[in-house]
Design an enzyme around this catalytic site. Sequence first.
Site, mmCIF file in Angstrom:
data_model
loop_
_atom_site.group_PDB
_atom_site.id
_atom_site.type_symbol
_atom_site.label_atom_id
_atom_site.label_comp_id
_atom_site.label_asym_id
_atom_site.label_seq_id
_atom_site.Cartn_x
_atom_site.Cartn_y
_atom_site.Cartn_z
ATOM 1 C CG HIS A 160 38.905 39.802 41.186
ATOM 2 N ND1 HIS A 160 40.493 39.553 42.168
ATOM 3 C CD2 HIS A 160 38.422 37.816 41.507
ATOM 4 C CE1 HIS A 160 39.759 38.830 42.983
ATOM 5 N NE2 HIS A 160 38.619 38.100 42.989
ATOM 6 C CG LEU A 161 34.961 45.431 38.846
ATOM 7 C CD1 LEU A 161 34.122 46.060 39.067
ATOM 8 C CD2 LEU A 161 34.319 44.008 37.836
ATOM 9 N NE ARG A 162 41.224 39.357 37.128
ATOM 10 C CZ ARG A 162 41.309 38.945 37.982
ATOM 11 N NH1 ARG A 162 41.859 39.851 39.021
ATOM 12 N NH2 ARG A 162 41.500 37.668 37.852
ATOM 13 C CG ASP A 164 36.900 34.321 43.428
ATOM 14 O OD1 ASP A 164 37.488 35.592 43.061
ATOM 15 O OD2 ASP A 164 37.198 33.258 43.524
ATOM 16 C CG ASN A 213 42.783 40.903 43.381
ATOM 17 O OD1 ASN A 213 42.230 41.783 42.945
ATOM 18 N ND2 ASN A 213 43.171 40.031 42.727
ATOM 19 C CG ASP A 216 39.937 36.752 46.973
ATOM 20 O OD1 ASP A 216 39.771 36.683 47.341
ATOM 21 O OD2 ASP A 216 39.655 37.487 45.377
ATOM 22 C CG HIS A 230 36.588 32.529 46.929
ATOM 23 N ND1 HIS A 230 37.725 32.301 48.501
ATOM 24 C CD2 HIS A 230 36.913 32.943 46.319
ATOM 25 C CE1 HIS A 230 38.619 32.458 48.404
ATOM 26 N NE2 HIS A 230 38.358 33.909 47.623
ATOM 27 C CG HIS A 255 35.296 36.953 45.987
ATOM 28 N ND1 HIS A 255 35.685 37.116 46.794
ATOM 29 C CD2 HIS A 255 36.204 37.390 44.683
ATOM 30 C CE1 HIS A 255 36.870 37.091 47.423
ATOM 31 N NE2 HIS A 255 36.993 37.045 45.554
ATOM 32 C CG HIS A 292 42.664 35.041 34.851
ATOM 33 N ND1 HIS A 292 43.624 36.103 34.974
ATOM 34 C CD2 HIS A 292 42.003 34.204 35.496
ATOM 35 C CE1 HIS A 292 43.480 36.018 36.604
ATOM 36 N NE2 HIS A 292 43.137 34.711 36.698
HETATM 37 ZN ZN LIG Z 1 40.198 34.339 46.954
HETATM 38 ZN ZN LIG Z 2 38.592 36.751 44.375
#
Ligand SMILES: [Zn+2]
Ligand SMILES: [Zn+2]
Lengths: 433, 313
Positions: free
Chosen positions: A65-67, A310, A97, A155, A235, A63, A314
């Site tokens: 996030h690579l954006r 996770d 996402n 997610d 998570h 899990h 940002h």
């Molecule tokens: Zn999430």
């Molecule tokens: Zn996440």
Amino acid sequence: MADVTIIEGGRVIDPASGTDGVRTVVLKDGLVAEVSERVERPSGATVVDARGRWVTPGFIDLHVHLREPGQEYKETVASGARAAVAGGFTSVVCMPNTKPVNDTLAVTELILARAAAAGLARVYPCGCISKGSAGEELAEYGELKAGGCVALSDDGKPVSSPALMRRALEYARAFGLPLTVHEEDLSLVGKGVMHEGAASTRLGLKGIPGQAEDVMVLRDIALVELTGGRLHISHLSSAGAVRAVREAKRRGLPVTAEVTPHHLALTDEDVAASGYSTDFKMSPPLRSAADVAACREALADGTIDCIATDHAPHSAVEKAVEFDAAMNGITGLETAFAVCLGLVRGGALTERRLVEALTASPARAFGLPGGTLARGAPADVAVLDPAAVWTFDAAATFSKSANSPWRGTQLTGRCTHTFVGGRLVHQVGGETR
Amino acid sequence: MIGRQRHCIALEDFSRDELELVLDLAVSMKEVLRRPIKKVPSLRGKSVVNLFFEASTRTRSSFEIAAKILSADALNWTSASSSVSKGETLIDTARNLEAMRPDVLVIRHSASGAPRLVADHVGCAVVSAGDGAHEHPSQGLLDCFTVRERLGTLEGKTLAIVGDVSHSRVARSDLHGFTKLGARVRMCGPPTMMPAGLAQLGCTVHTDLREAVEGADAVVMLRIQHERIGDPLIPNTREYSRLWGLNSKKAAEWLKPGALVLHPGPINRGVELSPEVADGPFSVILDQVQNGVAVRMAILYLLAGGDPAEARA
Ligand SMILES: [Zn+2]
Ligand SMILES: [Zn+2]
């Protein structure tokens, strides 16, 4: 001479093959060629001295996030993969996402192309459960699977409609894809920004009860029973969700779960102590001490299968604002090992179980290659110095973002070398790629 | 400085000595307020900026008058909308105002923690004039002052706070102020308006109004925000006022003689308080307004660099 690396003198911890002891590991042609107590050094081999270190399978993070595409100022596939190998992660599953979301082959292919160009961690895309992650219609699981997606998720958002969740679990069965789900009942979340309890009351911040997670986990377990689909709880953070997963497993349902290092290490009281620091704002929120205790126990006994970060980068612009207005999420790839090692020192987790939760268990949950140093496995290896003292520094992070509660904090335990497919992709003190 | 405090953001951070320092100084400040010529040169050449992201004529005027009596220059900067929605961050706004070199920045904001965020990014002293549902420290101090003035002390007294505690910054500041000064606090209201873990903050929690106010030395009636109705926390104001409002009959039967009734204002007459109670013998609501100016004078004086010993002389 073939491409051979020998990692000598380290303590090999490989729960998948039951190994724990000083061994020499030989990597050849991208695979683990041998793990044994005595090995002849072939001439021309690269030798890594791992005395005093742990040698484990490369970590697998289900899990992150690579954006990319869409928010490359926060992270790109390449920068995220660089942060991953710095943390000992050789495989990461990236959540869909992005902007646009990964609900089509084009986005999946773009991510895989960027990952191949970076040549660092193995990146496994996760496709959307619903088109546009809008929670209304099923995405094209056949196309996503063919493109290389290994799981499905909306997610960032829960799947609020029980009817859609039912159909998603049913339809995904045809492709053998697990659904990895963000469990929150949004009406119970309301405008909440942290865990509901004495800390939120003192701070005057709107609270989110643990039950916002519990009710969705209970719902989805009921739907697994109906559909036979594969469910993976992303998570997991509440004691109620732990109880629900334990009961589901006892009944033999195909349910697995992950927990993040921060939900194991920090509580809602840490939000209060931080003085509204938005580096402590994430979804699900940091929970009570009782929830943390339940998660630790569940990870130790295997109710929670694995640790996932996770990793949610940002920019400072999105975090240097009022707590209510700040984005959710923290980075986690580079700090995960040290934070979790703190749990081992505190007696919450054994060394073996820690390594298993970062390697064999996630590989099993999503059916990914790796997660073991058995002969013939991919030569994905982490060399870890459990005694290394270092400071997680915003300037030195490989991620493009530095939103972490451990920013500027001294940590103990660090990955010193990372091999992916037998290739050295990270070395402390040396810029490698 | 107020003791060790460079700012006045939360009474939770104050020690008993620090609270008493402000309250003692406010006694002298109230003296000034009662003079025919209400002007002293204490803060001449100093400036106070009122930065209000949420409308509040009462609190803003109170700070403004306090600054002017002390001869400080007061500038009001009002923003109808939150700065975030204009694409300008709160920190940017605060830094811009700081470039005007104020000595004290008074900030009111709808987000809990906003004054703390500002204080971390500016060099001047920051006073919270209320942030979200967190704290309203000057209101807490003026409530402490009012009770202490009437009863002599808070030590050993029992105080009740009634209403929507969940959303009330006044309730939190009062709770910290009252308990630090030695009082016992009872919180009361509908269960839907009592936040989680409230008892862990050092009070008892009640749903029955009679149980909460009987024998109490003072009762703080919180303002009910009309927008809460339909939130769905209470069915309607009629049921609320019947169960948790104070009218003259309940006051006469349940309150002990000499008990005080406080309200942070403005009152919803007929909801939390009937007009007869608001204007009746138990009420100290108008004292609160005057004491608010005295307490704010003390806060501004201390944070703008005044010497407490000198002010008392
Ligand atoms: Zn999430
Ligand atoms: Zn996440």
